[in-house]
Design a protein around this motif. Sequence first.
Motif, PDB file in Angstrom:
ATOM      1  N   ALA A   1       0.840  -1.201   0.000  1.00  0.00           N
ATOM      2  CA  ALA A   1       0.000   0.000   0.000  1.00  0.00           C
ATOM      3  C   ALA A   1       0.873   1.248   0.000  1.00  0.00           C
ATOM      4  O   ALA A   1       0.612   2.211  -0.739  1.00  0.00           O
ATOM      5  CB  ALA A   1      -0.927  -0.009   1.213  1.00  0.00           C
ATOM      6  N   VAL A   2       1.920   1.250   0.822  1.00  0.00           N
ATOM      7  CA  VAL A   2       2.831   2.392   0.869  1.00  0.00           C
ATOM      8  C   VAL A   2       3.537   2.570  -0.472  1.00  0.00           C
ATOM      9  O   VAL A   2       3.644   3.693  -0.990  1.00  0.00           O
ATOM     10  CB  VAL A   2       3.857   2.209   2.008  1.00  0.00           C
ATOM     11  N   GLU A   3       4.029   1.483  -1.050  1.00  0.00           N
ATOM     12  CA  GLU A   3       4.701   1.557  -2.353  1.00  0.00           C
ATOM     13  C   GLU A   3       3.802   2.226  -3.385  1.00  0.00           C
ATOM     14  O   GLU A   3       4.240   3.105  -4.151  1.00  0.00           O
ATOM     15  CB  GLU A   3       5.073   0.155  -2.835  1.00  0.00           C
ATOM     16  N   ASN A   4       2.555   1.809  -3.427  1.00  0.00           N
ATOM     17  CA  ASN A   4       1.649   2.333  -4.448  1.00  0.00           C
ATOM     18  C   ASN A   4       1.165   3.740  -4.138  1.00  0.00           C
ATOM     19  O   ASN A   4       0.975   4.543  -5.053  1.00  0.00           O
ATOM     20  CB  ASN A   4       0.480   1.371  -4.641  1.00  0.00           C
ATOM     21  N   ALA A   5       1.008   4.079  -2.877  1.00  0.00           N
ATOM     22  CA  ALA A   5       0.637   5.456  -2.537  1.00  0.00           C
ATOM     23  C   ALA A   5       1.733   6.426  -2.968  1.00  0.00           C
ATOM     24  O   ALA A   5       1.450   7.500  -3.521  1.00  0.00           O
ATOM     25  CB  ALA A   5       0.380   5.568  -1.035  1.00  0.00           C
ATOM     26  N   VAL A   6       2.988   6.056  -2.720  1.00  0.00           N
ATOM     27  CA  VAL A   6       4.106   6.906  -3.131  1.00  0.00           C
ATOM     28  C   VAL A   6       4.153   7.018  -4.650  1.00  0.00           C
ATOM     29  O   VAL A   6       4.373   8.107  -5.210  1.00  0.00           O
ATOM     30  CB  VAL A   6       5.431   6.354  -2.566  1.00  0.00           C
TER      31      VAL A   6
ATOM     32  N   SER B   1       9.552   6.151  12.654  1.00  0.00           N
ATOM     33  CA  SER B   1       8.457   5.638  11.830  1.00  0.00           C
ATOM     34  C   SER B   1       8.781   4.236  11.351  1.00  0.00           C
ATOM     35  O   SER B   1       9.936   3.813  11.352  1.00  0.00           O
ATOM     36  CB  SER B   1       8.228   6.544  10.617  1.00  0.00           C
ATOM     37  N   TYR B   2       7.735   3.536  10.949  1.00  0.00           N
ATOM     38  CA  TYR B   2       7.900   2.262  10.245  1.00  0.00           C
ATOM     39  C   TYR B   2       6.806   2.169   9.188  1.00  0.00           C
ATOM     40  O   TYR B   2       5.613   2.323   9.489  1.00  0.00           O
ATOM     41  CB  TYR B   2       7.806   1.059  11.186  1.00  0.00           C
ATOM     42  N   HIS B   3       7.204   1.911   7.933  1.00  0.00           N
ATOM     43  CA  HIS B   3       6.239   1.882   6.832  1.00  0.00           C
ATOM     44  C   HIS B   3       6.262   0.584   6.040  1.00  0.00           C
ATOM     45  O   HIS B   3       5.553   0.481   5.034  1.00  0.00           O
ATOM     46  CB  HIS B   3       6.485   3.070   5.895  1.00  0.00           C
ATOM     47  N   GLY B   4       7.045  -0.410   6.447  1.00  0.00           N
ATOM     48  CA  GLY B   4       7.058  -1.673   5.736  1.00  0.00           C
ATOM     49  C   GLY B   4       8.452  -2.064   5.285  1.00  0.00           C
ATOM     50  O   GLY B   4       9.402  -1.296   5.416  1.00  0.00           O
ATOM     51  N   ALA B   5       8.558  -3.266   4.713  1.00  0.00           N
ATOM     52  CA  ALA B   5       9.877  -3.826   4.397  1.00  0.00           C
ATOM     53  C   ALA B   5      10.141  -3.992   2.909  1.00  0.00           C
ATOM     54  O   ALA B   5      11.148  -4.595   2.540  1.00  0.00           O
ATOM     55  CB  ALA B   5      10.044  -5.171   5.103  1.00  0.00           C
ATOM     56  N   THR B   6       9.259  -3.493   2.053  1.00  0.00           N
ATOM     57  CA  THR B   6       9.571  -3.498   0.630  1.00  0.00           C
ATOM     58  C   THR B   6      10.497  -2.325   0.309  1.00  0.00           C
ATOM     59  O   THR B   6      10.790  -1.493   1.168  1.00  0.00           O
ATOM     60  CB  THR B   6       8.286  -3.425  -0.205  1.00  0.00           C
ATOM     61  N   SER B   7      10.934  -2.215  -0.926  1.00  0.00           N
ATOM     62  CA  SER B   7      12.040  -1.321  -1.269  1.00  0.00           C
ATOM     63  C   SER B   7      11.822   0.136  -0.876  1.00  0.00           C
ATOM     64  O   SER B   7      12.603   0.712  -0.116  1.00  0.00           O
ATOM     65  CB  SER B   7      12.316  -1.413  -2.777  1.00  0.00           C
ATOM     66  N   THR B   8      10.769   0.747  -1.372  1.00  0.00           N
ATOM     67  CA  THR B   8      10.516   2.150  -1.023  1.00  0.00           C
ATOM     68  C   THR B   8      10.103   2.282   0.432  1.00  0.00           C
ATOM     69  O   THR B   8      10.559   3.180   1.146  1.00  0.00           O
ATOM     70  CB  THR B   8       9.423   2.738  -1.927  1.00  0.00           C
ATOM     71  N   ALA B   9       9.243   1.369   0.893  1.00  0.00           N
ATOM     72  CA  ALA B   9       8.717   1.456   2.251  1.00  0.00           C
ATOM     73  C   ALA B   9       9.820   1.372   3.299  1.00  0.00           C
ATOM     74  O   ALA B   9       9.789   2.092   4.306  1.00  0.00           O
ATOM     75  CB  ALA B   9       7.681   0.357   2.480  1.00  0.00           C
TER      76      ALA B   9
END
Length: 480
Positions: free
Chosen positions: A150-155, A173-181
């Motif tokens: 969700a974070v990847e796609n919002a960005v 902060s913490y936004h996830g473990a995929t590349s951008t996140a």
Amino acid sequence: MRRPLTAIPNGFHIVDNYPRNMNAEADARDAAALATSAKATVKDDDRKHVFHSWSAQELIDPLAVAGAEGSYFWDYDGNRFLDFSSALVYTNIGYQHPKVAAAIAEQAGKLCTVAPGFAVDVRSEAARLIAERTPGDLDKIFFTNAGAEAVENAVRMARVHTGRPKVLSAYRSYHGATSTAINLTGDARRFGNDTATAGVVHFWGPFAYRSPFYAADPAEECERALRHLEDTIVFEGPQSIAAIILETVGGAPGVLVHPDGYLAGVRALCDRFGIVFILDEIMVGFGRTGKWFASEHWDVRPDLICFAKGVTSGYIPLGGVAISAAIAETFARRPYPGGLTYSGHVLACAAAVATINVMEEEGIVEQSARTGAELLGPGLAAIAERHPSVGEVRGLGTFWALELVRNKETREPLVPYNAAGADNAPMAEFGAALKKAGLWPLLAGNRIHVAPPCNVSAEDVAKGLRIIDEALTVADAHTV
């Protein structure tokens, strides 16, 4: 080599088709033997074949879980744990809610999956139910499989919408473990993944208890944090900034509740500079703070909301982005350059529909608010008064944290930032005491996060608080 599955107890009872001895003691011995065998198989296969996240594989020994229901789960040895972590803060309606389990089974019997390009009844209904609960005009829903996506796609949406490359994110902060996140993430989990090429700029958000701005009170902290953010925008070049992303309430960094006026101030800065405002509600959406979305506490309307976790109570993975009319219009006649094979997976959407309906029917959002205001908030405050190791209590709804310190006056953390090994011993001892007493905690840094299911009973809240109260004597032993 494949081997036949071992029959295991159904909860703590022998499965119905297992031959039962007439003698109750023999039945109990057989049940124990089955459980021991099942546990051994699970542990052996886990050790040989499962690669665990955030772990040195040979240094961990995961608990083998046999079942769960409501606010509890249990192991193969019959130990029951009151789950004050809601798994990873997502079992908002508790484990094994019968209505959601039934809805998943019913959908599986009708249609398990279909490609994301088709219109499907439960996918449409899930999107409608979510859109009806988001603030403002966030009426379009892009489904993902989890929060990081969700974070990847919002960005991505923000960058295409604005034509700008940079995204600003807070250090805590913490936004996830995929590349951008993971690059957007501010905490220490970023360190092993940070490429410094993801177009991310970090800034300091407000945290009155450990103020990076030497503020005297929350109002001054808010004012100085907004001034710092404005300076960051100006010196980075507003024309290069696509978005600012914030957790509405900081989850992993410590249940950080922003001071009144801060989110509204960020919204104003975004409007002034033409920046997309993204709120990450992955952990706090769907009742966790006593509102459907935490932004309702401050009546702030972002341009994009990232959600996941509580939308299905974690029963089947689902996440997504709720999109404002202006950003949706960007892609009305221009293809959105992104997609996922399982976007809006049918079974996951059925789980979301059932979860949202259960939350409405049973008043779970309202219950979360009452539990926070009447039980968790006052109960944790009273505990803090009794223990020298508790520096601060903060939270909303069924989402709280105790900041543990060595000294209340100096506010020195009980363990250092990103502590490991011997440095983390005080928190490890505290966690062991909680588990021994039957409570499964969520520990992060020098904090215990208190996040039971949103529909946790008053009796279980009292039990959990009593266990925390008693276990804190372990942390108190490390104070000075």
